[in-house]
Design a protein around this motif. Sequence first.
Motif, PDB file in Angstrom:
ATOM      1  N   ASP A 179       0.935  -1.162   0.032  1.00 17.75           N
ATOM      2  CA  ASP A 179       0.038  -0.131   0.078  1.00 17.75           C
ATOM      3  C   ASP A 179       0.850   1.395   0.080  1.00 17.75           C
ATOM      4  OD1 ASP A 179      -1.812   2.080   0.630  1.00 17.75           O
ATOM      5  OD2 ASP A 179      -2.838   0.924   1.872  1.00 17.75           O
ATOM      6  N   SER A 195      -7.067  -6.761 -13.883  1.00 22.67           N
ATOM      7  CA  SER A 195      -5.895  -5.921 -13.971  1.00 22.67           C
ATOM      8  C   SER A 195      -5.387  -5.688 -15.332  1.00 22.67           C
ATOM      9  CB  SER A 195      -4.941  -6.246 -12.753  1.00 22.67           C
ATOM     10  OG  SER A 195      -3.769  -5.258 -12.939  1.00 22.67           O
ATOM     11  N   GLN A 211     -10.631  -3.062 -12.765  1.00 24.37           N
ATOM     12  CA  GLN A 211     -10.551  -2.530 -11.482  1.00 24.37           C
ATOM     13  C   GLN A 211      -9.170  -1.800 -11.226  1.00 24.37           C
ATOM     14  OE1 GLN A 211     -12.010  -5.876 -11.701  1.00 24.37           O
ATOM     15  NE2 GLN A 211     -13.788  -4.725 -12.213  1.00 24.37           N
ATOM     16  N   GLU A 212      -8.255  -2.305 -11.984  1.00 24.06           N
ATOM     17  CA  GLU A 212      -6.869  -2.109 -11.830  1.00 24.06           C
ATOM     18  C   GLU A 212      -6.011  -1.695 -13.153  1.00 24.06           C
ATOM     19  OE1 GLU A 212      -4.356  -3.956  -8.462  1.00 24.06           O
ATOM     20  OE2 GLU A 212      -3.551  -4.701 -10.244  1.00 24.06           O
ATOM     21  N   SER A 223      -7.406   7.374 -11.262  1.00 22.06           N
ATOM     22  CA  SER A 223      -8.171   7.565 -10.093  1.00 22.06           C
ATOM     23  C   SER A 223      -9.356   8.165 -10.205  1.00 22.06           C
ATOM     24  CB  SER A 223      -7.146   8.597  -9.061  1.00 22.06           C
ATOM     25  OG  SER A 223      -6.024   7.780  -8.847  1.00 22.06           O
ATOM     26  N   ARG A 278      -7.713   1.365  -9.381  1.00 20.67           N
ATOM     27  CA  ARG A 278      -6.495   1.250  -8.819  1.00 20.67           C
ATOM     28  C   ARG A 278      -5.250   1.367  -9.728  1.00 20.67           C
ATOM     29  NH1 ARG A 278      -9.182  -3.246  -6.695  1.00 20.67           N
ATOM     30  NH2 ARG A 278      -7.726  -4.387  -7.823  1.00 20.67           N
ATOM     31  N   HIS A 294      -1.460   3.888  -6.021  1.00 16.17           N
ATOM     32  CA  HIS A 294      -2.055   3.311  -4.689  1.00 16.17           C
ATOM     33  C   HIS A 294      -1.215   1.889  -4.191  1.00 16.17           C
ATOM     34  CE1 HIS A 294      -5.588   4.884  -7.273  1.00 16.17           C
ATOM     35  NE2 HIS A 294      -5.849   5.428  -6.016  1.00 16.17           N
TER      36      HIS A 294
END
Length: 268
Positions: A33, A165, A185-186, A215, A220, A241
């Motif tokens: 993170d 991703s 999602q990424e 973003s 992500r 992120h």
Amino acid sequence: MFNAVRSMMADSAELTRAFENGDLLLHYQPQVDASYCWPKVIGYEALLRWPLPDGSFVPPDRFIPIAENNGLVAALDLWVIASVCDELARVKADGAPRSVGISANVSTAQFGQRSFAKSVADSLTRTGVDPAHLTLEITERTALDRNEVTLRNIQAFREMGVSLSLDDFGTGYSSLLHLKTLPIQEIKLDRSLVSDLPQQQRDAVIVSATIGLASALGLRVIAEGVEVASQANWLRENGCHLIQGFLYGRPAARKRDAITPLPAPANR
């Protein structure tokens, strides 16, 4: 040419034998993170490895093309995903203090298999793993493949809650269109955009703009290939992120506590 063909056939046979004998294994590289200055590991990428008797490994960029050419890649993909689900189940059984996600690369050929989504769903059901903890990394080549079977698989993963991703982001010619149209999602920033940060101004502008755009779209952003603290600090300051790279750990075989997130420091 004859010698090259003969060598490729020999490598193909050796790879098939290694897979059938259970010699292939997975290594895991932590994903951190980026909003924390200390290494808060929240996920891992599973990376396929082919070990040799002398302790060395056949490079993935050598054996993956072989698997694609001899038709073994689809079986490899399913084995990796099943193994990742087993790993996620072990993490849960070990009492991890918070959820951990694991990502796995998937070939374009696999998305063309009608039974792919069902096979993944079966692995999740067998292990009792939350689909939200599994991420499948797809290439831009897969994203460009708009055939009916691929689209159905992508939609099925969206419905079951498995994340997608977009890998190697920044190396293709239509990536921005994918941000608009794909149910991902990424996005994973390619290491070629990260390696010269923060010194290379053009790379910094591109990465900063990409992070801002992603973003704003609710995606992500994970940067791979991060090797030094100056890169991590710049990415953190610019809103990235997640971070993945040698700075926070090289890919390694699983140990009992290797997949458990690191606890927060006592003084935090």
